[in-house]
Design a protein around this motif. Structure first.
Motif, PDB file in Angstrom:
ATOM      1  N   ILE A 118      31.722  18.247 -17.449  1.00 17.46           N
ATOM      2  CA  ILE A 118      31.118  19.091 -16.421  1.00 17.46           C
ATOM      3  C   ILE A 118      29.612  18.845 -16.438  1.00 17.46           C
ATOM      4  CG2 ILE A 118      30.703  21.490 -15.680  1.00 17.46           C
ATOM      5  CD1 ILE A 118      33.646  20.861 -15.568  1.00 17.46           C
ATOM      6  N   GLU A 119      29.017  18.627 -15.270  1.00 18.55           N
ATOM      7  CA  GLU A 119      27.569  18.406 -15.253  1.00 18.55           C
ATOM      8  C   GLU A 119      26.910  19.336 -14.247  1.00 18.55           C
ATOM      9  OE1 GLU A 119      27.556  14.151 -14.377  1.00 18.55           O
ATOM     10  OE2 GLU A 119      27.361  14.595 -12.241  1.00 18.55           O
ATOM     11  N   VAL A 120      25.724  19.820 -14.615  1.00 19.66           N
ATOM     12  CA  VAL A 120      25.010  20.780 -13.781  1.00 19.66           C
ATOM     13  C   VAL A 120      23.781  20.108 -13.167  1.00 19.66           C
ATOM     14  CG1 VAL A 120      23.784  22.989 -13.755  1.00 19.66           C
ATOM     15  CG2 VAL A 120      25.775  22.679 -15.240  1.00 19.66           C
ATOM     16  N   GLN A 121      23.654  20.205 -11.863  1.00 20.39           N
ATOM     17  CA  GLN A 121      22.490  19.638 -11.171  1.00 20.39           C
ATOM     18  C   GLN A 121      21.318  20.614 -11.266  1.00 20.39           C
ATOM     19  OE1 GLN A 121      22.192  16.570  -9.187  1.00 20.39           O
ATOM     20  NE2 GLN A 121      20.076  17.190  -9.544  1.00 20.39           N
ATOM     21  N   ASP A 152       0.827  -1.200   0.000  1.00 20.63           N
ATOM     22  CA  ASP A 152       0.000   0.000   0.000  1.00 20.63           C
ATOM     23  C   ASP A 152       0.873   1.267   0.000  1.00 20.63           C
ATOM     24  OD1 ASP A 152      -2.433   1.251  -0.171  1.00 20.63           O
ATOM     25  OD2 ASP A 152      -2.726   1.382   1.999  1.00 20.63           O
ATOM     26  N   ALA A 153       1.963   1.210  -0.771  1.00 22.27           N
ATOM     27  CA  ALA A 153       2.838   2.383  -0.913  1.00 22.27           C
ATOM     28  C   ALA A 153       2.170   3.382  -1.843  1.00 22.27           C
ATOM     29  CB  ALA A 153       4.186   1.957  -1.489  1.00 22.27           C
ATOM     30  N   ASP A 154       2.360   4.677  -1.589  1.00 21.69           N
ATOM     31  CA  ASP A 154       1.725   5.645  -2.486  1.00 21.69           C
ATOM     32  C   ASP A 154       2.709   6.318  -3.438  1.00 21.69           C
ATOM     33  OD1 ASP A 154       2.718   7.038  -0.340  1.00 21.69           O
ATOM     34  OD2 ASP A 154       0.749   7.706   0.377  1.00 21.69           O
ATOM     35  N   ALA A 155       3.964   5.868  -3.442  1.00 28.30           N
ATOM     36  CA  ALA A 155       4.926   6.383  -4.424  1.00 28.30           C
ATOM     37  C   ALA A 155       6.082   5.402  -4.576  1.00 28.30           C
ATOM     38  CB  ALA A 155       5.455   7.749  -3.983  1.00 28.30           C
ATOM     39  N   ILE A 156       6.763   5.481  -5.730  1.00 27.09           N
ATOM     40  CA  ILE A 156       7.957   4.657  -5.984  1.00 27.09           C
ATOM     41  C   ILE A 156       9.122   5.565  -6.344  1.00 27.09           C
ATOM     42  CG2 ILE A 156       9.015   2.948  -7.529  1.00 27.09           C
ATOM     43  CD1 ILE A 156       6.330   1.586  -7.790  1.00 27.09           C
ATOM     44  N   HIS A 157      10.239   5.397  -5.631  1.00 26.95           N
ATOM     45  CA  HIS A 157      11.485   6.093  -5.975  1.00 26.95           C
ATOM     46  C   HIS A 157      12.430   5.061  -6.593  1.00 26.95           C
ATOM     47  CE1 HIS A 157      15.120   8.382  -5.954  1.00 26.95           C
ATOM     48  NE2 HIS A 157      14.565   9.422  -5.359  1.00 26.95           N
ATOM     49  N   PRO A 158      12.958   5.343  -7.796  1.00 28.70           N
ATOM     50  CA  PRO A 158      13.757   4.319  -8.477  1.00 28.70           C
ATOM     51  C   PRO A 158      15.255   4.370  -8.186  1.00 28.70           C
ATOM     52  CG  PRO A 158      13.373   6.143  -9.959  1.00 28.70           C
ATOM     53  CD  PRO A 158      12.708   6.517  -8.659  1.00 28.70           C
ATOM     54  N   GLY A 159      15.756   5.392  -7.462  1.00 26.69           N
ATOM     55  CA  GLY A 159      17.212   5.507  -7.294  1.00 26.69           C
ATOM     56  C   GLY A 159      17.887   5.778  -8.628  1.00 26.69           C
ATOM     57  N   TYR A 160      19.105   5.216  -8.820  1.00 23.60           N
ATOM     58  CA  TYR A 160      19.773   5.316 -10.139  1.00 23.60           C
ATOM     59  C   TYR A 160      19.989   3.899 -10.677  1.00 23.60           C
ATOM     60  CZ  TYR A 160      23.897   4.490  -7.199  1.00 23.60           C
ATOM     61  OH  TYR A 160      24.780   3.973  -6.291  1.00 23.60           O
ATOM     62  N   GLY A 161      20.241   3.793 -11.966  1.00 24.88           N
ATOM     63  CA  GLY A 161      20.405   2.460 -12.572  1.00 24.88           C
ATOM     64  C   GLY A 161      19.071   1.733 -12.603  1.00 24.88           C
ATOM     65  N   PHE A 162      19.111   0.410 -12.713  1.00 30.83           N
ATOM     66  CA  PHE A 162      17.890  -0.399 -12.780  1.00 30.83           C
ATOM     67  C   PHE A 162      16.795   0.281 -13.618  1.00 30.83           C
ATOM     68  CE2 PHE A 162      19.477  -2.402  -8.638  1.00 30.83           C
ATOM     69  CZ  PHE A 162      19.954  -3.527  -9.278  1.00 30.83           C
ATOM     70  N   GLY A 164      17.434  16.487 -12.183  1.00 28.46           N
ATOM     71  CA  GLY A 164      18.052  16.060 -13.433  1.00 28.46           C
ATOM     72  C   GLY A 164      19.454  16.616 -13.517  1.00 28.46           C
ATOM     73  N   THR A 165      20.233  16.033 -14.426  1.00 26.79           N
ATOM     74  CA  THR A 165      21.599  16.524 -14.611  1.00 26.79           C
ATOM     75  C   THR A 165      21.830  16.842 -16.072  1.00 26.79           C
ATOM     76  OG1 THR A 165      22.393  15.174 -12.778  1.00 26.79           O
ATOM     77  CG2 THR A 165      24.031  15.992 -14.311  1.00 26.79           C
ATOM     78  N   PHE A 166      22.330  18.028 -16.342  1.00 27.00           N
ATOM     79  CA  PHE A 166      22.693  18.420 -17.696  1.00 27.00           C
ATOM     80  C   PHE A 166      24.194  18.248 -17.854  1.00 27.00           C
ATOM     81  CE2 PHE A 166      18.996  20.516 -19.781  1.00 27.00           C
ATOM     82  CZ  PHE A 166      18.065  20.173 -18.821  1.00 27.00           C
ATOM     83  N   GLU A 167      24.578  17.359 -18.765  1.00 24.47           N
ATOM     84  CA  GLU A 167      26.002  17.094 -18.988  1.00 24.47           C
ATOM     85  C   GLU A 167      26.533  17.992 -20.087  1.00 24.47           C
ATOM     86  OE1 GLU A 167      26.950  13.102 -19.960  1.00 24.47           O
ATOM     87  OE2 GLU A 167      26.152  12.273 -18.099  1.00 24.47           O
ATOM     88  N   PHE A 168      27.730  18.498 -19.872  1.00 22.48           N
ATOM     89  CA  PHE A 168      28.395  19.338 -20.863  1.00 22.48           C
ATOM     90  C   PHE A 168      29.819  18.863 -21.091  1.00 22.48           C
ATOM     91  CE2 PHE A 168      25.146  22.031 -18.999  1.00 22.48           C
ATOM     92  CZ  PHE A 168      24.621  22.717 -20.091  1.00 22.48           C
ATOM     93  N   LEU A 169      30.315  19.097 -22.301  1.00 18.61           N
ATOM     94  CA  LEU A 169      31.747  18.975 -22.555  1.00 18.61           C
ATOM     95  C   LEU A 169      32.299  20.388 -22.597  1.00 18.61           C
ATOM     96  CD1 LEU A 169      31.906  16.291 -25.413  1.00 18.61           C
ATOM     97  CD2 LEU A 169      32.256  15.959 -22.949  1.00 18.61           C
ATOM     98  N   VAL A 170      33.429  20.591 -21.929  1.00 18.52           N
ATOM     99  CA  VAL A 170      34.069  21.906 -21.930  1.00 18.52           C
ATOM    100  C   VAL A 170      35.456  21.721 -22.524  1.00 18.52           C
ATOM    101  CG1 VAL A 170      34.866  23.839 -20.528  1.00 18.52           C
ATOM    102  CG2 VAL A 170      32.787  22.601 -19.870  1.00 18.52           C
ATOM    103  N   GLU A 171      35.772  22.536 -23.523  1.00 17.27           N
ATOM    104  CA  GLU A 171      37.066  22.379 -24.181  1.00 17.27           C
ATOM    105  C   GLU A 171      38.179  22.945 -23.314  1.00 17.27           C
ATOM    106  OE1 GLU A 171      37.370  21.868 -28.931  1.00 17.27           O
ATOM    107  OE2 GLU A 171      36.208  23.590 -28.254  1.00 17.27           O
ATOM    108  N   GLU A 172      39.206  22.110 -23.078  1.00 14.18           N
ATOM    109  CA  GLU A 172      40.371  22.573 -22.318  1.00 14.18           C
ATOM    110  C   GLU A 172      41.186  23.520 -23.181  1.00 14.18           C
ATOM    111  OE1 GLU A 172      41.836  23.189 -19.808  1.00 14.18           O
ATOM    112  OE2 GLU A 172      41.335  21.778 -18.220  1.00 14.18           O
ATOM    113  N   ARG A 223      17.628  11.282 -13.738  1.00 15.98           N
ATOM    114  CA  ARG A 223      17.580  10.521 -12.484  1.00 15.98           C
ATOM    115  C   ARG A 223      18.436  11.211 -11.438  1.00 15.98           C
ATOM    116  NH1 ARG A 223      21.703   8.274 -15.683  1.00 15.98           N
ATOM    117  NH2 ARG A 223      23.690   8.573 -14.612  1.00 15.98           N
ATOM    118  N   ILE A 224      18.326  10.741 -10.195  1.00 11.57           N
ATOM    119  CA  ILE A 224      19.314  11.145  -9.195  1.00 11.57           C
ATOM    120  C   ILE A 224      20.603  10.436  -9.582  1.00 11.57           C
ATOM    121  CG2 ILE A 224      18.818   9.228  -7.575  1.00 11.57           C
ATOM    122  CD1 ILE A 224      19.505  12.810  -6.454  1.00 11.57           C
ATOM    123  N   GLN A 225      21.749  11.084  -9.397  1.00 14.96           N
ATOM    124  CA  GLN A 225      22.996  10.436  -9.784  1.00 14.96           C
ATOM    125  C   GLN A 225      23.813  10.012  -8.576  1.00 14.96           C
ATOM    126  OE1 GLN A 225      24.197  13.467 -12.877  1.00 14.96           O
ATOM    127  NE2 GLN A 225      24.895  11.540 -13.772  1.00 14.96           N
TER     128      GLN A 225
END
Ligand code: MV4
Length: 612
Positions: free
Chosen positions: A210-213, A74-84, A273-281, A304-306
């Motif tokens: 570089i990733e932004v939360q 009788d849970a009223d929500a599901i949290h999936p974590g990461y993966g799976f 969510g996480t936005f991933e970026f590539l930053v040029e060195e 997802r949560i990371q």
């Protein structure tokens, strides 16, 4: 607010989510497989349901079994974590359509959009977020690749529409390679993601990751919580993450954060969510940072949560998991962007049960004879294991995370050295020696390392030295004899000394057989097909050996000896890193040997099938 949340995951992240529930006064429900009957996440939960056999596909990945457990509890929500099931849009939709159960995560539509890379690129372009120069429509013909090369130059990345996280990317270095790499990318896309659609990007040789939360609610509020620098990766697996990035100036940080916010807003994205970026060195002088004109490009969104969310939590003092739950319950974010302040510096070390000196081979079993994590100011340990537990090897090898916070990078690193030295784990190998090595590494401490550093530049001998110096595990000496280090305490004239003795096989009646000592149980991970091991099939050296790309479990073997296979055929299915992966033949041939059968555990590099 919810009364009861089911956490559809295991290990440290399941415990992490349950702790957020505890803090909110929500009851928690664990699900577990047969392999996890005695695991930490089950101990932590208020109630727990068995969802099936050890094989993830039959338990943690079984949509119906998980939803059925939620109903029973009788849970009223599901949290999936990461993966799976965390990024499975279908599962999210099934949860949403289950009466009385809420999905704690983004909308299934957002998840689907993020999974289709050209769609995501178009949305970002519309939001004025820079994307890597390339196509936003799929390409079909080799001539399109060559035309792209003429316009933008080489190298070119051909990426699978459904790809991400290191899969389905091929690099073209000159026009002659276009046809083969295009075909290879399409084959991989079809095999891994059931989608042979591919697109093009200019390939950046040595970028920073570089990733932004992001946190966003269903009322239109979008906040970014700063960035994490995940440039220290090994074969696309992150090992150390830190924040803020040691390479970004404040101006560049703000530009990338604002871009991520615009992207989330344009996509009507909500939850974490996480936005991933590539930053040029760039070529930088000592202490010089990447300025506001440095190039950065959107790569992908993780819905997802990371694993590394803790870095951001330490920097911002914002409980991201708690906000995931509050947002799913319909609450509105109660802070403004300007209220988000990054305090000091934080770093996360993944504590994997692997031997870094042996190509990071995962432990194949063992008991945590000693488990004594560090403490004190600035230290956070997220784990699920306790001393005396048996290591569960059916899933991934990460057993804990050490997160360290300090006023600045220097204090943070000094505390990290202290905490890693305090961390005592005996009975299984861990990559703590590798982490201690990194804290003395000039490239890493200078913050000039890129995503190429571990795979292409780090000298392997240094890993062996680190393992010898800091590892508590048995190691093989050069002549092949095994030695174990044992520590004894002696008092001489009232002064205490810690003495460590090297014990080799044969002394004191053999390895691990001695009495007293500190209770270390010694064991060397055995590897299949390694010649000196008596388990596993021996494989002859001629012919093309198809080997396991990563540690995992064989779900299916689709070929028999004598079969003829074509390039692109699925040879077997390997469950690894919580995903099912098709192992495909790169070239055609005849199957001459099969080294595995259904249900076998394999290590990275183990031979699976030989073709001739
Ligand atoms: C790239 C790239 C360079 N240029 N795309 C690897 C994972 C996949 N999701 C995207 N990846 C990359 N895409 C272009 N146009 C380099 C990588 C890459 C990488 C990216 C992030 C973190 C680590 C990486 C390691 C190797 C390659």
């Amino acid at each position: 607010m919810f009364d009861k949340v089911l956490v559809a995951n295991r290990g440290e992240i399941a415990v992490r989510v349950m702790r957020a529930c505890d803090d909110l006064g929500i009851d928690t429900v664990a699900v577990y497989s047969d392999a996890d009957k005695h695991s930490g996440h089950v101990r932590h939960a208020d109630e727990a349901y068995n969802v099936g056999p050890a094989r993830a596909a039959d338990s943690y990945l079984d949509h119906d079994a998980v939803i059925e457990a939620a109903r029973k509890a009788d849970a009223d929500a599901i949290h999936p974590g990461y993966g799976f099931l965390a990024e499975n849009a279908n599962f999210a939709a099934e949860v949403q359509s289950t009466e009385g159960v809420t999905w704690i995560g983004p909308s299934p539509e957002s998840m689907e959009q993020a999974g289709e890379k050209t769609k995501a690129r178009k949305v970002m372009q519309k939001a004025d977020v820079p994307i890597v120069p390339g196509t936003t429509e799929p390409v079909e013909a080799e001539s399109e690749v060559e035309e792209f090369g003429e316009e933008y130059g080489y190298p070119i990345a051909i990426k699978a529409e459904g790809g991400g996280g290191g899969r389905g990317m091929k690099i073209v270095r000159e026009p002659e390679e276009a046809a083969d790499q295009l075909a290879a990318a399409k084959r991989e896309g079809e095999a891994y993601f059931d989608n042979d659609s591919v697109y093009l990007e200019r390939y950046l040789e040595s970028p920073r990751h570089i990733e932004v939360q992001i946190l966003a609610d269903e009322h239109g509020n979008v906040r970014h919580l700063g960035e994490r620098d995940c440039s220290l990766q090994r074969r696309h697996q992150k090992v150390i993450e830190e924040g803020p990035s040691p390479a970004l100036s404040t101006e560049l940080r703000e530009k990338i954060g604002a871009a991520a916010r615009r992207g989330a807003d344009e996509a009507d994205y909500y939850n974490a969510g996480t936005f991933e970026f590539l930053v040029e060195e760039e070529d930088r002088d000592d202490g010089e940072l990447l300025g506001p004109d440095a190039s950065f490009y959107f790569l992908e969104v993780n819905t997802r949560i990371q694993v590394e969310h803790c870095v951001t939590e330490e920097l911002t003092d914002i409980d991201i998991v708690k906000w995931q739950i509050r947002i799913a319950a319909g609450e509105e974010i109660d802070f403004e962007q300007d209220d988000v302040e990054l305090e000091g510096h934080a770093i996360e070390f993944r504590i994997n049960a692997e031997n870094a000196a042996d190509d990071f081979s995962p432990a194949t079993g063992g008991e945590l004879a000693t488990y004594d994590p560090p403490g004190g100011i600035g230290i956070r340990v997220d784990d699920a294991l306790r001393q005396g537990d048996d290591l569960v090897t059916d899933y991934d090898s990460m057993i804990a995370k050490l997160i360290v916070h300090g006023e600045d990078r220097e204090e943070c690193f000094a505390r990290s050295e202290r905490a890693l030295a305090e961390y005592e784990i005996d009975g299984i190998p861990t990559i703590i020696p590798f982490h201690r090595l990194m804290l003395t590494d000039e490239e890493f401490t200078a913050g000039t390392h890129t995503t190429k550093y571990l795979d292409e530049e780090l000298d392997h001998d240094r890993l062996e030295e680190a393992q010898k110096r800091w590892g508590s595990e048995s190691t093989s000496t050069d002549d092949g004899e095994e030695t174990v280090e044992r520590e004894f305490t002696v008092e001489v004239n009232g002064k205490r000394f810690e003495v460590s003795l090297e014990e080799s096989a044969g002394m004191f009646g053999g390895l691990g057989g001695g009495s007293g000592g500190s209770g270390q149980s010694a064991q060397k991970p055995s590897r299949r097909g390694g010649g000196d091991s008596d388990e596993g099939a021996a494989v002859s050296a001629d012919g093309e050996v198809i080997s396991a790309e990563m540690q995992g479990t064989i779900l299916e073997v689709n070929v028999e000896e004598g079969d003829t296979v074509a390039s692109g055929d699925v040879i077997c299915v390997l469950e690894a890193m919580k995903m099912e992966n098709d192992v495909i033949a790169e070239t055609g041939g005849t199957v001459t040997e099969i080294a595995v059968e259904e249900g076998d555990s394999v290590d990275q590099g183990d031979p699976l099938v030989v073709l001739e």
